[in-house]
Every structure is written in C-alpha cells, then in structure tokens.
Design a protein around this motif. Sequence first.
Motif, PDB file in Angstrom:
ATOM      1  N   ALA A   1       0.821  -1.206   0.000  1.00 19.92           N
ATOM      2  CA  ALA A   1       0.000   0.000   0.000  1.00 19.92           C
ATOM      3  C   ALA A   1       0.861   1.265   0.000  1.00 19.92           C
ATOM      4  CB  ALA A   1      -0.940  -0.005   1.203  1.00 19.92           C
ATOM      5  N   GLY A   2       2.194   1.076   0.068  1.00 20.92           N
ATOM      6  CA  GLY A   2       3.087   2.225  -0.017  1.00 20.92           C
ATOM      7  C   GLY A   2       3.812   2.573   1.259  1.00 20.92           C
ATOM      8  N   ALA A   3       3.579   1.832   2.335  1.00 18.47           N
ATOM      9  CA  ALA A   3       4.227   2.134   3.605  1.00 18.47           C
ATOM     10  C   ALA A   3       5.656   1.614   3.617  1.00 18.47           C
ATOM     11  CB  ALA A   3       3.448   1.507   4.755  1.00 18.47           C
ATOM     12  N   SER A   4       6.544   2.401   4.199  1.00 21.87           N
ATOM     13  CA  SER A   4       7.901   1.940   4.476  1.00 21.87           C
ATOM     14  C   SER A   4       7.946   1.588   5.952  1.00 21.87           C
ATOM     15  CB  SER A   4       8.928   3.028   4.175  1.00 21.87           C
ATOM     16  OG  SER A   4       9.004   3.244   2.791  1.00 21.87           O
ATOM     17  N   ILE A   5       8.364   0.391   6.242  1.00 26.88           N
ATOM     18  CA  ILE A   5       8.463  -0.047   7.624  1.00 26.88           C
ATOM     19  C   ILE A   5       9.942  -0.009   7.972  1.00 26.88           C
ATOM     20  CG2 ILE A   5       8.023  -1.933   9.235  1.00 26.88           C
ATOM     21  CD1 ILE A   5       5.694  -2.722   7.289  1.00 26.88           C
TER      22      ILE A   5
ATOM     23  N   PRO B   1      18.419 -20.525  13.969  1.00 26.27           N
ATOM     24  CA  PRO B   1      17.573 -19.325  14.021  1.00 26.27           C
ATOM     25  C   PRO B   1      18.459 -18.073  14.059  1.00 26.27           C
ATOM     26  CG  PRO B   1      17.610 -20.405  16.150  1.00 26.27           C
ATOM     27  CD  PRO B   1      18.399 -21.272  15.222  1.00 26.27           C
ATOM     28  N   VAL B   2      17.993 -17.024  13.447  1.00 27.95           N
ATOM     29  CA  VAL B   2      18.703 -15.751  13.462  1.00 27.95           C
ATOM     30  C   VAL B   2      17.663 -14.646  13.551  1.00 27.95           C
ATOM     31  CG1 VAL B   2      18.843 -15.651  10.944  1.00 27.95           C
ATOM     32  CG2 VAL B   2      20.422 -14.310  12.304  1.00 27.95           C
ATOM     33  N   ASN B   3      17.881 -13.707  14.465  1.00 26.05           N
ATOM     34  CA  ASN B   3      16.978 -12.561  14.553  1.00 26.05           C
ATOM     35  C   ASN B   3      17.445 -11.507  13.570  1.00 26.05           C
ATOM     36  OD1 ASN B   3      15.174 -13.484  16.505  1.00 26.05           O
ATOM     37  ND2 ASN B   3      16.623 -13.020  18.128  1.00 26.05           N
ATOM     38  N   VAL B   4      16.515 -10.983  12.810  1.00 23.61           N
ATOM     39  CA  VAL B   4      16.824 -10.037  11.749  1.00 23.61           C
ATOM     40  C   VAL B   4      16.093  -8.734  12.030  1.00 23.61           C
ATOM     41  CG1 VAL B   4      16.652  -9.612   9.270  1.00 23.61           C
ATOM     42  CG2 VAL B   4      17.033 -11.931  10.102  1.00 23.61           C
ATOM     43  N   ARG B   5      16.830  -7.641  11.944  1.00 23.31           N
ATOM     44  CA  ARG B   5      16.189  -6.326  11.998  1.00 23.31           C
ATOM     45  C   ARG B   5      15.950  -5.929  10.563  1.00 23.31           C
ATOM     46  NH1 ARG B   5      17.559  -2.112  16.228  1.00 23.31           N
ATOM     47  NH2 ARG B   5      16.051  -3.468  17.204  1.00 23.31           N
ATOM     48  N   ALA B   6      14.713  -6.025  10.138  1.00 21.38           N
ATOM     49  CA  ALA B   6      14.365  -5.845   8.730  1.00 21.38           C
ATOM     50  C   ALA B   6      13.800  -4.453   8.467  1.00 21.38           C
ATOM     51  CB  ALA B   6      13.346  -6.906   8.320  1.00 21.38           C
ATOM     52  N   HIS B   7      14.043  -3.987   7.267  1.00 29.60           N
ATOM     53  CA  HIS B   7      13.485  -2.736   6.768  1.00 29.60           C
ATOM     54  C   HIS B   7      12.754  -3.083   5.477  1.00 29.60           C
ATOM     55  CE1 HIS B   7      16.122  -0.208   9.378  1.00 29.60           C
ATOM     56  NE2 HIS B   7      16.791  -1.351   9.374  1.00 29.60           N
ATOM     57  N   PHE B   8      11.529  -2.629   5.363  1.00 30.97           N
ATOM     58  CA  PHE B   8      10.713  -2.940   4.185  1.00 30.97           C
ATOM     59  C   PHE B   8      10.311  -1.646   3.500  1.00 30.97           C
ATOM     60  CE2 PHE B   8      10.077  -6.275   7.267  1.00 30.97           C
ATOM     61  CZ  PHE B   8      10.153  -7.431   6.518  1.00 30.97           C
ATOM     62  N   ALA B   9      10.398  -1.646   2.185  1.00 27.84           N
ATOM     63  CA  ALA B   9       9.967  -0.479   1.416  1.00 27.84           C
ATOM     64  C   ALA B   9       9.497  -0.953   0.050  1.00 27.84           C
ATOM     65  CB  ALA B   9      11.102   0.517   1.263  1.00 27.84           C
ATOM     66  N   PRO B  10       8.411  -0.364  -0.432  1.00 23.15           N
ATOM     67  CA  PRO B  10       7.946  -0.722  -1.777  1.00 23.15           C
ATOM     68  C   PRO B  10       8.837  -0.073  -2.825  1.00 23.15           C
ATOM     69  CG  PRO B  10       6.616   1.049  -0.897  1.00 23.15           C
ATOM     70  CD  PRO B  10       7.572   0.649   0.198  1.00 23.15           C
ATOM     71  N   ILE B  11       8.914  -0.707  -3.978  1.00 21.28           N
ATOM     72  CA  ILE B  11       9.615  -0.121  -5.111  1.00 21.28           C
ATOM     73  C   ILE B  11       8.526   0.406  -6.038  1.00 21.28           C
ATOM     74  CG2 ILE B  11      11.125  -0.560  -7.078  1.00 21.28           C
ATOM     75  CD1 ILE B  11      12.404  -2.799  -5.403  1.00 21.28           C
ATOM     76  N   ALA B  12       8.529   1.705  -6.245  1.00 22.20           N
ATOM     77  CA  ALA B  12       7.441   2.350  -6.989  1.00 22.20           C
ATOM     78  C   ALA B  12       7.301   1.803  -8.399  1.00 22.20           C
ATOM     79  CB  ALA B  12       7.647   3.861  -7.020  1.00 22.20           C
ATOM     80  N   THR B  13       8.389   1.718  -9.132  1.00 26.53           N
ATOM     81  CA  THR B  13       8.361   1.182 -10.479  1.00 26.53           C
ATOM     82  C   THR B  13       9.152  -0.100 -10.445  1.00 26.53           C
ATOM     83  OG1 THR B  13       8.277   3.386 -11.405  1.00 26.53           O
ATOM     84  CG2 THR B  13       8.905   1.612 -12.900  1.00 26.53           C
ATOM     85  N   ASN B  14       8.456  -1.223 -10.407  1.00 21.32           N
ATOM     86  CA  ASN B  14       9.139  -2.493 -10.243  1.00 21.32           C
ATOM     87  C   ASN B  14       9.433  -3.117 -11.595  1.00 21.32           C
ATOM     88  OD1 ASN B  14      10.211  -4.880  -9.386  1.00 21.32           O
ATOM     89  ND2 ASN B  14       8.696  -5.193  -7.794  1.00 21.32           N
TER      90      ASN B  14
END
Length: 132
Positions: free
Chosen positions: A92-96, A110-123
């Motif tokens: 929906a366009g949110a960057s987490i 197991p590994v804990n990951v600090r993730a960053h999520f962002a949409p790519i506008a033109t994929n």
Amino acid sequence: MSDMVQEQTAAAEKQLVLEERFRQSSETLKAILDSSPLPIVVTDRRRHVLFWSRAAEQLFGYSADEVMGRRSPIVPPDQSSERKALMPRVLAGASIVEQDLPGRTKDGRPVNVRAHFAPIATNRAESLAQSH
C-alpha cells in the motif's frame, strides 16, 4: 521505401543503445547493492527473490543461485504469518523502518533479523522476471 528502411534502422539502433544503457545501469546497481555490508533481499509481490546480496549469502548461507526466482527460504514456516501481515502495508506504499523478525539460516540455525521494508514504486525487475 528507403526512408522507411532508414527510419527502422535508426529505431533499431536507438533501441540497442537504450538496452545497453539499461544493462550498464543494472550492473552498476547490482555492484552497489552487493558491496553493502548489510544483507539486501529484494522480492516480488509473491515473495520470490529478485535480488540476493553477497551479505545475504554470508548471513543466511544460501547462494544467490539457490534462491533466485524462488520463495525466500529465510522465513521459518511457523513465523510466516508475522511477515504476511506486513506485506499489505508495504504494497500500500508504507515503508516499515525497523521490524525485528525471526529468520532461519540454510543449516537451520535461528537468526533474529532487523528488517526494513519499502515498496519499489516502479518495479521493472518484477515485470522482467514475469516476462521470462
């Protein structure tokens, strides 16, 4: 008739130049992403891997060849619902910016990951992946 042939030749040459520029830009971007010390994973809407950086290879133990075009193997099956809840927000366009999530290496650790999520506008990568 010769004007039409010249126009088609010029258009074909222009297309070749554009394709070469795109190839060079893609290679440059890949080199930049691969040089990052942070693992970078790019997936499409179906969570199929489009890019897997060298740092991702080192952290998770999977080579890029093993994961490209396949669903990302780093999400433990029992934890996928946490990440599934994030996907609609990203699409929906949110960057987490930060989300601590569990992951799993190739050897099962197991590994804990600090993730960053962002949409790519033109994929463009997704449309290319789907067309092949």
